[in-house]
Scaffold this motif. Sequence first.
Motif, mmCIF file in Angstrom:
data_model
loop_
_atom_site.group_PDB
_atom_site.id
_atom_site.type_symbol
_atom_site.label_atom_id
_atom_site.label_comp_id
_atom_site.label_asym_id
_atom_site.label_seq_id
_atom_site.Cartn_x
_atom_site.Cartn_y
_atom_site.Cartn_z
ATOM 1 N N ASP A 127 49.094 53.190 -2.567
ATOM 2 C CA ASP A 127 48.112 53.111 -1.481
ATOM 3 C C ASP A 127 48.745 53.477 -0.137
ATOM 4 O O ASP A 127 48.144 54.206 0.662
ATOM 5 C CB ASP A 127 47.487 51.717 -1.415
ATOM 6 N N LEU A 128 49.950 52.983 0.110
ATOM 7 C CA LEU A 128 50.624 53.318 1.380
ATOM 8 C C LEU A 128 50.836 54.826 1.488
ATOM 9 O O LEU A 128 50.601 55.432 2.537
ATOM 10 C CB LEU A 128 51.971 52.583 1.473
ATOM 11 N N ALA A 129 51.267 55.428 0.374
ATOM 12 C CA ALA A 129 51.503 56.882 0.376
ATOM 13 C C ALA A 129 50.199 57.635 0.583
ATOM 14 O O ALA A 129 50.148 58.618 1.335
ATOM 15 C CB ALA A 129 52.169 57.304 -0.929
ATOM 16 N N ALA A 130 49.119 57.159 -0.049
ATOM 17 C CA ALA A 130 47.818 57.825 0.108
ATOM 18 C C ALA A 130 47.339 57.734 1.556
ATOM 19 O O ALA A 130 46.563 58.577 2.020
ATOM 20 C CB ALA A 130 46.793 57.182 -0.827
ATOM 21 N N ARG A 131 47.814 56.716 2.268
ATOM 22 C CA ARG A 131 47.435 56.548 3.678
ATOM 23 C C ARG A 131 48.441 57.215 4.624
ATOM 24 O O ARG A 131 48.453 56.955 5.821
ATOM 25 C CB ARG A 131 47.329 55.052 4.006
ATOM 26 N N LYS A 154 55.511 57.598 4.293
ATOM 27 C CA LYS A 154 56.605 58.074 3.448
ATOM 28 C C LYS A 154 57.171 56.807 2.796
ATOM 29 O O LYS A 154 57.521 55.858 3.509
ATOM 30 C CB LYS A 154 57.662 58.769 4.288
ATOM 31 N N VAL A 155 57.243 56.809 1.477
ATOM 32 C CA VAL A 155 57.521 55.543 0.788
ATOM 33 C C VAL A 155 58.816 55.597 -0.027
ATOM 34 O O VAL A 155 59.025 56.518 -0.817
ATOM 35 C CB VAL A 155 56.352 55.174 -0.154
ATOM 36 N N VAL A 156 59.648 54.581 0.183
ATOM 37 C CA VAL A 156 60.803 54.398 -0.692
ATOM 38 C C VAL A 156 60.365 53.458 -1.804
ATOM 39 O O VAL A 156 59.952 52.323 -1.550
ATOM 40 C CB VAL A 156 62.000 53.778 0.058
ATOM 41 N N SER A 208 65.930 50.895 -15.847
ATOM 42 C CA SER A 208 65.192 52.070 -16.321
ATOM 43 C C SER A 208 64.870 52.955 -15.112
ATOM 44 O O SER A 208 65.211 52.604 -13.980
ATOM 45 C CB SER A 208 63.886 51.651 -17.007
ATOM 46 N N ASP A 209 64.183 54.088 -15.383
ATOM 47 C CA ASP A 209 63.855 54.986 -14.274
ATOM 48 C C ASP A 209 62.423 54.754 -13.766
ATOM 49 O O ASP A 209 61.746 55.683 -13.324
ATOM 50 C CB ASP A 209 64.064 56.451 -14.690
ATOM 51 N N ALA A 210 61.997 53.491 -13.782
ATOM 52 C CA ALA A 210 60.620 53.160 -13.370
ATOM 53 C C ALA A 210 60.325 53.680 -11.954
ATOM 54 O O ALA A 210 59.229 54.199 -11.703
ATOM 55 C CB ALA A 210 60.419 51.645 -13.430
ATOM 56 N N ALA A 211 61.284 53.553 -11.053
ATOM 57 C CA ALA A 211 61.048 53.977 -9.659
ATOM 58 C C ALA A 211 60.771 55.478 -9.597
ATOM 59 O O ALA A 211 59.850 55.929 -8.896
ATOM 60 C CB ALA A 211 62.253 53.620 -8.792
ATOM 61 N N ALA A 212 61.545 56.258 -10.352
ATOM 62 C CA ALA A 212 61.377 57.722 -10.337
ATOM 63 C C ALA A 212 59.995 58.115 -10.850
ATOM 64 O O ALA A 212 59.370 59.057 -10.345
ATOM 65 C CB ALA A 212 62.466 58.370 -11.186
ATOM 66 N N GLN A 213 59.506 57.365 -11.818
ATOM 67 C CA GLN A 213 58.175 57.683 -12.364
ATOM 68 C C GLN A 213 57.076 57.465 -11.327
ATOM 69 O O GLN A 213 56.137 58.258 -11.211
ATOM 70 C CB GLN A 213 57.896 56.821 -13.591
ATOM 71 N N VAL A 214 57.193 56.400 -10.550
ATOM 72 C CA VAL A 214 56.187 56.138 -9.506
ATOM 73 C C VAL A 214 56.290 57.202 -8.408
ATOM 74 O O VAL A 214 55.272 57.662 -7.871
ATOM 75 C CB VAL A 214 56.328 54.697 -8.947
ATOM 76 N N VAL A 215 57.498 57.618 -8.108
ATOM 77 C CA VAL A 215 57.673 58.697 -7.126
ATOM 78 C C VAL A 215 56.956 59.959 -7.609
ATOM 79 O O VAL A 215 56.261 60.636 -6.839
ATOM 80 C CB VAL A 215 59.178 58.974 -6.867
ATOM 81 N N GLU A 216 57.079 60.246 -8.891
ATOM 82 C CA GLU A 216 56.377 61.416 -9.451
ATOM 83 C C GLU A 216 54.866 61.282 -9.269
ATOM 84 O O GLU A 216 54.185 62.231 -8.905
ATOM 85 C CB GLU A 216 56.715 61.589 -10.948
ATOM 86 N N GLU A 217 54.356 60.084 -9.528
ATOM 87 C CA GLU A 217 52.908 59.843 -9.363
ATOM 88 C C GLU A 217 52.487 60.084 -7.918
ATOM 89 O O GLU A 217 51.447 60.702 -7.663
ATOM 90 C CB GLU A 217 52.569 58.380 -9.697
ATOM 91 N N ALA A 228 50.076 63.175 -6.363
ATOM 92 C CA ALA A 228 48.851 62.928 -5.584
ATOM 93 C C ALA A 228 48.971 63.507 -4.173
ATOM 94 O O ALA A 228 48.107 63.286 -3.325
ATOM 95 C CB ALA A 228 48.579 61.430 -5.514
ATOM 96 N N GLY A 229 50.075 64.210 -3.903
ATOM 97 C CA GLY A 229 50.240 64.867 -2.606
ATOM 98 C C GLY A 229 50.971 64.037 -1.573
ATOM 99 O O GLY A 229 51.032 64.396 -0.390
ATOM 100 N N GLY A 230 51.565 62.915 -1.982
ATOM 101 C CA GLY A 230 52.272 62.048 -1.036
ATOM 102 C C GLY A 230 53.774 62.313 -0.992
ATOM 103 O O GLY A 230 54.287 63.139 -1.751
ATOM 104 N N GLU A 231 54.442 61.582 -0.099
ATOM 105 C CA GLU A 231 55.899 61.720 0.036
ATOM 106 C C GLU A 231 56.577 60.430 -0.375
ATOM 107 O O GLU A 231 56.198 59.349 0.098
ATOM 108 C CB GLU A 231 56.240 61.996 1.503
#
Length: 298
Positions: free
Chosen positions: A26-30, A33-35, A49-58, A62-65
């Motif tokens: 939601d923050l990225a959609a608004r 830039k999100v870590v 695991s690489d859970a963080a990298a997967q969310v970054v891909e999502e 969606a066009g976010g950073e």
Amino acid sequence: MTISFKDRVAIVTGAGGGLGRAYALDLAARGAKVVVNDLGGSRDGTGTSDAAAQVVEEIKAAGGEAMANGGSVTEYEQMVEMVAKTKEAWGGVHVLINNAGILRDKSFAKMEPADFDLVVKVHLLGSANCTKAVWETMREQNYGRILMTASSTGLYGNFGQANYGAAKLGLAGLTKTLYLEGAKNNIKVNTLAPVAGTRMTEDIFPPEAFAQFKPENVVPAAVYLVSEDAPTNMIIGAGAGAFHAAYVTMTQGAALPEGERTAEGVARIFDKITDRTGETVPQSGSEQAMTIMRLLQG
Ligand code: NAD
């Protein structure tokens, strides 16, 4: 009113899944830039695991950073490094959501000291580590929005969660001093007590409730509490689209005259001490002493 995070940089810890992921999206959609920080362990804090990298891909899809960070909130140096990399890439840190967490539930009788230690380390010390790592930057910027994640267990108690409850109420306490220390630099600090169907609660909620309590229904409260016009020093509960506030209050109390200050004296006036008529919500600890002085002056 549209709440935008354009030109804002946000760090969300434990954002590889559950609530943290929903906040990050939601923050990225608004426009933020999100870590996305997450070491990607299991519910009890083991493994990675690489859970963080997967969310970054999502977020990117969606066009976010966004950028991933696999550091553990329990390691202060790793949090300092995360903040340094964030500033190098994006120039600052405006929002921190302390969300990472684990569970080691057991009745206190069966709980090993190591289970108590680790849960307090991840939730309470982990949040203190991340907050300390961004604090100076937020002071220099004269802007900061920090959210601590508490829980109904911390505020009200829950069988089998002594370690978790102690850590979670500790976070509300951390908020209450940091909001005072951050005020002159426009740093606002709040506490959220969410209720959501995630892997943390999957064995508690029946299937219908699990869907109703989806993380997305907590997001509005979290995002408002780190927005430009956020309040400060609030404890907000959120789940399934319902929201409420929790307060630490103080009763008017009663005083015992000199010579009657005994346990028996307290027993005699206990109803008066605990009478909630006219109770207040102190804005700092010094109000306790002020209330006592007023009582003594009659
Ligand atoms: P979750 O298990 O899906 O999310 C927690 C995340 O934190 C996980 O992705 C995990 O890998 C990460 N994490 C754990 N240890 C970490 C560490 N040392 N460093 C970095 N990341 C780490 O569960 P959730 O329900 O989304 O929980 C999010 C927060 O909300 C937690 O603080 C939890 O205690 C709190 N909370 C949740 C509920 C609820 O109903 N789900 C209720 C009250 C409080």
